[in-house]
Design an enzyme around this catalytic site. Structure first.
Site, PDB file in Angstrom:
ATOM      1  CD  GLU A 475      -2.679  -1.363  -0.123  1.00 54.58           C
ATOM      2  OE1 GLU A 475      -2.901  -0.371  -0.860  1.00 54.58           O
ATOM      3  OE2 GLU A 475      -3.007  -2.526  -0.443  1.00 54.58           O
ATOM      4  CG  HIS A 478      -1.182   1.107  -4.514  1.00 51.46           C
ATOM      5  ND1 HIS A 478      -1.157   0.977  -5.883  1.00 51.46           N
ATOM      6  CD2 HIS A 478      -1.600  -0.100  -4.039  1.00 51.46           C
ATOM      7  CE1 HIS A 478      -1.539  -0.255  -6.220  1.00 51.46           C
ATOM      8  NE2 HIS A 478      -1.806  -0.922  -5.115  1.00 51.46           N
ATOM      9  CD  GLU A 504      -2.285  -3.426  -7.689  1.00 46.74           C
ATOM     10  OE1 GLU A 504      -1.423  -3.420  -6.795  1.00 46.74           O
ATOM     11  OE2 GLU A 504      -3.442  -3.001  -7.523  1.00 46.74           O
ATOM     12  CG  HIS A 606     -11.856 -12.269 -10.118  1.00 49.63           C
ATOM     13  ND1 HIS A 606     -12.000 -13.036  -8.992  1.00 49.63           N
ATOM     14  CD2 HIS A 606     -10.877 -11.373  -9.830  1.00 49.63           C
ATOM     15  CE1 HIS A 606     -11.138 -12.633  -8.071  1.00 49.63           C
ATOM     16  NE2 HIS A 606     -10.452 -11.623  -8.551  1.00 49.63           N
ATOM     17  CB  ALA A 609     -20.327 -10.773 -10.849  1.00 50.18           C
ATOM     18  N   GLY A 610     -17.433  -9.010 -11.789  1.00 47.85           N
ATOM     19  CA  GLY A 610     -16.500  -8.018 -11.260  1.00 47.85           C
ATOM     20  C   GLY A 610     -15.921  -7.195 -12.392  1.00 47.85           C
ATOM     21  N   GLY A 611     -14.853  -6.506 -12.128  1.00 43.51           N
ATOM     22  CA  GLY A 611     -14.296  -5.634 -13.158  1.00 43.51           C
ATOM     23  C   GLY A 611     -13.211  -6.280 -13.993  1.00 43.51           C
TER      24      GLY A 611
HETATM   25 ZN    ZN Z   1      -2.510  -2.915  -4.967  1.00 43.31          ZN
END
Ligand code: ZN
Length: 692
Positions: A475, A478, A504, A606, A609-611
């Site tokens: 994190e 990011h 990422e 994934h 139903a996900g992005g």
């Molecule tokens: Zn990440």
């Protein structure tokens, strides 16, 4: 605008000490009441120039971005009934307004004219990328389509939204509906205490109110925190088989069968792609990503497969041998792999999470992380000189200064788990981007960094698992990308406008430093003895990193290849079913054949139903980038601190500085001097011999 509402004070740091749920509704209503007519005015007066189109929009959106950013943030970290109610009530109108901006015809036309006109060459590269991204966003939202096509497009969009929700609900229902009931000590053989406690909680939820962790009864459902450790630890092979079979057939029969929804989704996505002028849905997905075509993704998958497949085959042979030596008399099946892998890991490396935990005291780890950032990037991180209000007593604000002592950014770290009110997982949230205002002043960026690690207890600091340490580094990567940007246009500053399959890179890059011996040793200190991590334990940890790397790579490649196949080459109107495609791809990518009843596509949320539709490859794509970026440090010499400092400075000046102002391939090349090389990842995972 009235300014007594702290959510309207968007030019300062958020007044977290006095922002209350009751501020949310009046703030958003005030902002929208002002923004709606302003948008109408912009639509009338928009001109095909940077000043006449982008700048008015920026000014329009800034108060909303700030207020809504703070509200969604507090909704995730202080999730009380009041915040949830306020957030949920306002969300539809915020989304509707954002869509209206995105889909504005007159703004779209102005930007299109700007791109094709003479003013285009007066824009710098960052500005051109911002305009191009807005245009593409609008086009993929159906703007610019002739009326009859637009109507069909909107119908498809609505249907896809419904299908996706239905798919996800079916998976959730099926996951909850299944329960493996355990009564006897034999039933729970091998299970660790933490799992028994969770399984007893699940039993209580299912109605066994008197259940205790010690004497049961216990319930295992298909939810990950129960399912995954059960498959690892249970010595009861028949129970593992039952659970496995239930898992791979989730949502594949009866009322909640996802099979027809898969067909509908794939058909509608392809039709939508064709309306937008593309051939397949994969092309639509890749239009906004770093990978420039499905064949570029194919090439990456092929390269990784060619090395991972034989390695995974060897790993499986070893696992079979190991299991036989340790008393397994049956042929290894799909429900045995996790169990024996874990067994073998413990035998080979002889350490558990709990052995490492006493060495990683949070304050010491944080100090190590900030020292590393100082060494690599020449920045200094410290608590702010004057007090900054926070939303919870756990939270610690920090400022970042450059080598000259000038302020660069502020961030808030919210490290500990608070199960009652804080969403699980870890994330970075961009509260404010860097920007230069028309009078030349620079507004500094602000971010929140949220983790869910072990809380301090009694007089002891938070003792972190190694996984919590790597999450913190992740994190922080990011956060650095958002905060160390030098871009002055907020739409492309920090993490804004960075392609999704490249985002990422800095985060996974930072994780590598957790295995860097000097860094890790320096931030370890045993809570009782004060000793740093012993060399032998470090060596085990380091070797365990590449354990079964071939098999885990193959698993990710299977999902990536199947996702791409279904969204690119597969035709829903042909003779094959998606399940046929799964078996075909599986014969190349799956070490163990799928069992005959396998219907795991029905639970593949994934991509349905996900992005992640036509985007599952992003996991590996970003890993290739981050491993190869770290490879520059390996090549420079991880024991040569001057070389590390030089390479770190270059990383900061390119990857961390550029944000979304350049195409990620150009950013990467400016750091590495060449395109990314998947071999670095393969070497890093121990799948390829080191060169030289
Ligand atoms: Zn990440």
């Amino acid at each position: 605008m009235p300014t007594d509402n702290p959510l309207l004070q968007y030019q300062a740091l958020p007044r977290f000490d006095c922002i209350l749920p009751e501020h949310a509704q009046p703030a958003i209503e005030t902002i929208l009441a002002y923004a709606e007519p302003s948008l109408a005015k912009i639509e009338q007066s928009v001109t095909p120039t940077w000043k006449g189109a982008i700048l008015p929009l920026r000014k329009l959106l800034e108060p909303l971005d700030f207020a809504w950013g703070v509200i969604t943030h507090l909704h995730s970290v202080m999730n009380t009934t009041e915040w949830r109610t306020a957030h949920d009530a306002l969300q539809p109108s915020v989304i509707a307004f954002s869509l209206r901006v995105n889909q504005s015809d007159s703004i779209y036309k102005a930007l299109k004219t700007l791109r094709s006109g003479t003013a285009w060459s007066t824009l710098d590269e960052t500005q051109q990328r911002i305009v191009a991204a807005s245009l593409l966003d609008a086009e993929l939202a159906g703007v610019g389509l002739p009326n009859e096509k637009r109507e069909r497009f909107n119908t498809i969009k609505r249907e896809l939204a419904l299908t996706s929700t239905q798919f996800s609900n079916n998976v959730l229902d099926a996951t909850k509906a299944f329960a493996l009931n355990l009564q006897t000590q034999a039933d729970i053989a091998g299970l660790p205490k933490s799992l028994l406690a969770a399984a007893s909680e699940a039993a209580k939820l299912a109605g066994s109110e008197t259940s205790t962790a010690e004497i049961g009864p216990w319930v295992i459902t298909l939810e990950a925190p129960l399912f995954v450790p059960f498959m690892q630890y249970s010595t009861q092979r028949d129970h593992r088989e039952t659970l496995y079979r239930a898992f791979v057939t989730r949502a594949s029969s009866g009322d909640g069968d996802n099979t027809p929804l898969i067909d509908t989704t794939l058909k509608l996505r392809r039709e939508m792609a064709e309306i937008l002028g593309y051939t397949t849905y994969a092309e639509v997905s890749l239009a906004q990503k770093m990978a420039d075509s499905p064949s570029a993704v194919d090439a990456m998958i092929e390269r990784l497969h060619s090395v991972a497949a034989p390695a995974a085959q060897r790993e499986l042979e070893e696992l079979r041998r190991y299991a036989a030596q340790h008393g397994e008399t049956k042929t290894l099946m799909n429900w045995d792999v996790a169990f024996w892998s874990d067994h073998m890991r413990e035998t080979l490396f002889e350490f558990t999470d709990e052995d490492l935990r006493p060495y990683f005291q949070f304050p010491r780890v944080l100090e190590g992380l900030f020292d590393l950032a100082h060494n690599l990037f020449g920045i200094t991180i410290a608590p702010p000189e004057s007090e900054i209000p926070v939303w919870h007593e756990d939270v610690r604000p920090f400022t970042i200064k450059d080598a000259s002592g000038a302020d660069m950014a502020t961030f808030y770290l919210d490290p500990y788990s608070r199960p009652a009110t804080k969403r699980g997982g870890a994330w970075m949230n961009a509260l404010r981007p860097r920007q230069q205002t028309p009078d030349g002043k620079i507004t500094l960026p602000v971010a929140t960094m949220v983790c869910n690690q072990t809380r301090p207890s009694n007089d002891k600091p938070s003792l972190m698992t190694f996984n919590e340490v790597t999450t913190l580094f992740h994190e922080f990567g990011h956060t650095l990308q958002h905060l160390l940007t030098t871009v002055n246009e907020p739409e492309a500053a920090g993490i804004h406008n960075v392609e999704w399959d490249a985002v990422e890179l800095p985060s996974q890059f930072m994780e590598n430093w957790c295995y860097h011996r000097p860094t890790l040793i320096r931030m370890s200190e045993h809570i009782d003895t004060g000793e740093p991590l012993p060399e032998a334990l470090y060596q085990k940890l380091y070797r365990a990193r590449t354990f079964l790397a071939g098999s885990s790579t193959m698993r990710q490649l299977l999902f990536a290849a199947l996702d791409l196949e279904l969204h690119h080459r597969y035709r829903a109107d042909g003779t094959l079913t998606p399940d046929d495609v799964k078996r075909c791809i599986g014969s190349k990518f799956s070490l163990m054949p799928f069992i005959e009843q396998d219907r795991f596509l029905c639970g593949f949320s994934h991509i349905f139903a996900g992005g992640y539709a036509a985007g599952y490859y992003s996991y590996k794509w970003a890993e290739v980038l981050s491993a190869d970026a770290f490879g520059a440090f390996v090549e420079a010499g991880l024991n040569d601190n001057d070389a590390i400092i030089q390479t770190g400075q270059r990383f900061r000046d390119t990857i961390l500085a550029a944000g979304g102002s350049l195409h990620p391939m150009d950013v990467f090349k400016s750091f590495r001097g060449r395109e990314p090389d998947p071999n670095t990842l393969l070497r890093h995972q121990g799948l390829l011999e080191k060169e030289g």
